[in-house]
Design an enzyme around this catalytic site. Sequence first.
Site, PDB file in Angstrom:
ATOM      1  N   SER A   1       5.302  -8.661   6.187  1.00 12.23           N
ATOM      2  CA  SER A   1       4.470  -9.765   5.709  1.00 12.23           C
ATOM      3  C   SER A   1       5.013 -11.041   6.347  1.00 12.23           C
ATOM      4  O   SER A   1       6.162 -11.060   6.812  1.00 12.23           O
ATOM      5  CB  SER A   1       4.606  -9.852   4.189  1.00 12.23           C
ATOM      6  OG  SER A   1       4.146 -11.093   3.702  1.00 12.23           O
TER       7      SER A   1
ATOM      8  N   TYR B   1       9.610  -9.321  -3.626  1.00 12.32           N
ATOM      9  CA  TYR B   1       8.738  -9.078  -2.461  1.00 12.32           C
ATOM     10  C   TYR B   1       9.364  -9.680  -1.205  1.00 12.32           C
ATOM     11  O   TYR B   1       9.441  -9.023  -0.153  1.00 12.32           O
ATOM     12  CB  TYR B   1       7.367  -9.703  -2.744  1.00 12.32           C
ATOM     13  CG  TYR B   1       6.284  -9.367  -1.753  1.00 12.32           C
ATOM     14  CD1 TYR B   1       5.546  -8.188  -1.847  1.00 12.32           C
ATOM     15  CD2 TYR B   1       5.956 -10.257  -0.718  1.00 12.32           C
ATOM     16  CE1 TYR B   1       4.523  -7.892  -0.949  1.00 12.32           C
ATOM     17  CE2 TYR B   1       4.941  -9.969   0.183  1.00 12.32           C
ATOM     18  CZ  TYR B   1       4.226  -8.787   0.068  1.00 12.32           C
ATOM     19  OH  TYR B   1       3.217  -8.503   0.961  1.00 12.32           O
TER      20      TYR B   1
HETATM   21  P1  NAD Z   1      -3.527  -2.709  -1.467  1.00 12.80           P
HETATM   22  O1  NAD Z   1      -3.098  -2.942  -2.876  1.00 12.80           O
HETATM   23  O2  NAD Z   1      -4.974  -2.869  -1.111  1.00 12.80           O
HETATM   24  O3  NAD Z   1      -3.064  -1.261  -0.969  1.00 12.80           O
HETATM   25  C1  NAD Z   1      -1.780  -0.782  -1.247  1.00 12.80           C
HETATM   26  C2  NAD Z   1      -1.743   0.697  -0.969  1.00 12.80           C
HETATM   27  O4  NAD Z   1      -0.436   1.185  -1.304  1.00 12.80           O
HETATM   28  C3  NAD Z   1      -2.731   1.505  -1.823  1.00 12.80           C
HETATM   29  O5  NAD Z   1      -3.233   2.588  -1.049  1.00 12.80           O
HETATM   30  C4  NAD Z   1      -1.860   2.022  -2.959  1.00 12.80           C
HETATM   31  O6  NAD Z   1      -2.363   3.192  -3.579  1.00 12.80           O
HETATM   32  C5  NAD Z   1      -0.576   2.293  -2.194  1.00 12.80           C
HETATM   33  N1  NAD Z   1       0.604   2.382  -3.073  1.00 12.80           N
HETATM   34  C6  NAD Z   1       1.063   1.458  -3.940  1.00 12.80           C
HETATM   35  N2  NAD Z   1       2.157   1.944  -4.579  1.00 12.80           N
HETATM   36  C7  NAD Z   1       2.375   3.191  -4.093  1.00 12.80           C
HETATM   37  C8  NAD Z   1       3.337   4.205  -4.360  1.00 12.80           C
HETATM   38  N3  NAD Z   1       4.309   4.049  -5.278  1.00 12.80           N
HETATM   39  N4  NAD Z   1       3.241   5.373  -3.690  1.00 12.80           N
HETATM   40  C9  NAD Z   1       2.250   5.581  -2.777  1.00 12.80           C
HETATM   41  N5  NAD Z   1       1.317   4.633  -2.476  1.00 12.80           N
HETATM   42  C10 NAD Z   1       1.384   3.468  -3.135  1.00 12.80           C
HETATM   43  O7  NAD Z   1      -2.606  -3.684  -0.593  1.00 12.80           O
HETATM   44  P2  NAD Z   1      -2.772  -4.309   0.877  1.00 12.80           P
HETATM   45  O8  NAD Z   1      -3.065  -5.744   0.710  1.00 12.80           O
HETATM   46  O9  NAD Z   1      -3.627  -3.464   1.729  1.00 12.80           O
HETATM   47  O10 NAD Z   1      -1.250  -4.220   1.365  1.00 12.80           O
HETATM   48  C11 NAD Z   1      -0.785  -3.274   2.287  1.00 12.80           C
HETATM   49  C12 NAD Z   1       0.556  -3.752   2.822  1.00 12.80           C
HETATM   50  O11 NAD Z   1       0.380  -4.995   3.500  1.00 12.80           O
HETATM   51  C13 NAD Z   1       1.601  -3.995   1.740  1.00 12.80           C
HETATM   52  O12 NAD Z   1       2.867  -3.576   2.191  1.00 12.80           O
HETATM   53  C14 NAD Z   1       1.556  -5.500   1.584  1.00 12.80           C
HETATM   54  O13 NAD Z   1       2.770  -6.006   1.090  1.00 12.80           O
HETATM   55  C15 NAD Z   1       1.290  -5.933   2.999  1.00 12.80           C
HETATM   56  N6  NAD Z   1       0.717  -7.263   3.131  1.00 12.80           N
HETATM   57  C16 NAD Z   1      -0.458  -7.587   2.534  1.00 12.80           C
HETATM   58  C17 NAD Z   1      -0.961  -8.863   2.698  1.00 12.80           C
HETATM   59  C18 NAD Z   1      -2.260  -9.290   2.066  1.00 12.80           C
HETATM   60  O14 NAD Z   1      -2.543 -10.496   2.093  1.00 12.80           O
HETATM   61  N7  NAD Z   1      -3.067  -8.392   1.546  1.00 12.80           N
HETATM   62  C19 NAD Z   1      -0.274  -9.811   3.460  1.00 12.80           C
HETATM   63  C20 NAD Z   1       0.922  -9.437   4.056  1.00 12.80           C
HETATM   64  C21 NAD Z   1       1.405  -8.158   3.889  1.00 12.80           C
END
Ligand code: NAD
Length: 260
Positions: free
Chosen positions: A142, A155
């Site tokens: 991130s 985080y």
């Molecule tokens: P999201 O909540 O849409 O998806 C998260 C995914 O992780 C889902 O498929 C969920 O089922 C899975 N997950 C959560 N806990 C789990 C566990 N214990 N075991 C197995 N699977 C698990 O989130 P997103 O926004 O798509 O985020 C994806 C990644 O990108 C994350 O690592 C997040 O920190 C990172 N990220 C997101 C953003 C944003 O703005 N959305 C920005 C920077 C980084």
Amino acid sequence: MLQGKSVIVTGSTSGIGLGIARAFAEQGADVLLNGFGEPDAIDSLRHELETRHGVRVRYSPADLASPAAIRGMADYARGEFGKVDILVNNAGIQHVAPLEEFPEDRWDAILAVNLSSAFHLIKAVLPEMKARRWGRIVNVASAHGLSASPFKSAYVAAKHGLVGLSRAVALEVAEYGVTCNTLCPGYVKTPLVERQIADQVRAHGISADNVVRDVLLAHQARKEFVAVEELAALTLFLCSDAAASMTAAALAMDGGWTQH
Ligand code: NAD
């Protein structure tokens, strides 16, 4: 481009991971999906990707907080596809609270899912990548892997840790044709961020539009969410032979946020 390759994408039932999994299937790779969700919805997704792209798509419900389940998922992928060429550690969770009030179980869960799961899964697939002298590892950190915000201690710590882990792994395997890089996205409008918008609306008593403009995108100079498709395209590039020399990189795709 990726016919004959097989990939594990963690957290690919939603958001960024789902976009990345779709992009791999479009490019002809066999894909192991992972994450939580409705069994029927996951089954239709699997079926859709298989019929549309003529690839094998499997699903593991492994809880990434469990090292044993993670090892089981790697074994399952190997059993189904014969090998794991590409690993995308994408799953992540969030909790926002002042440090004095930060629940200890949330700290432990965030460190386990956002950081330790990547260690366990890399450890499980690295020997075969080294033996074949080809592998690609992409870790989704991130902008919070490069800079901090208040109230996100777990985080920020986990994402900084993931950047450090990636760099160490990259150096260990650099001579084996295996690369390891980190994506550092700014805000992407996924279910994870939708939940944060709702929380901020409640906490500050302001509209969702104001939360997006004045809180979430305050430092994102472009004032637009990063698109899932942009992150998927960068991931595909990192998995191409054109990116063979790109390793140990922490790549910001954040609309300028971390340059503020
Ligand atoms: P999201 O909540 O849409 O998806 C998260 C995914 O992780 C889902 O498929 C969920 O089922 C899975 N997950 C959560 N806990 C789990 C566990 N214990 N075991 C197995 N699977 C698990 O989130 P997103 O926004 O798509 O985020 C994806 C990644 O990108 C994350 O690592 C997040 O920190 C990172 N990220 C997101 C953003 C944003 O703005 N959305 C920005 C920077 C980084």
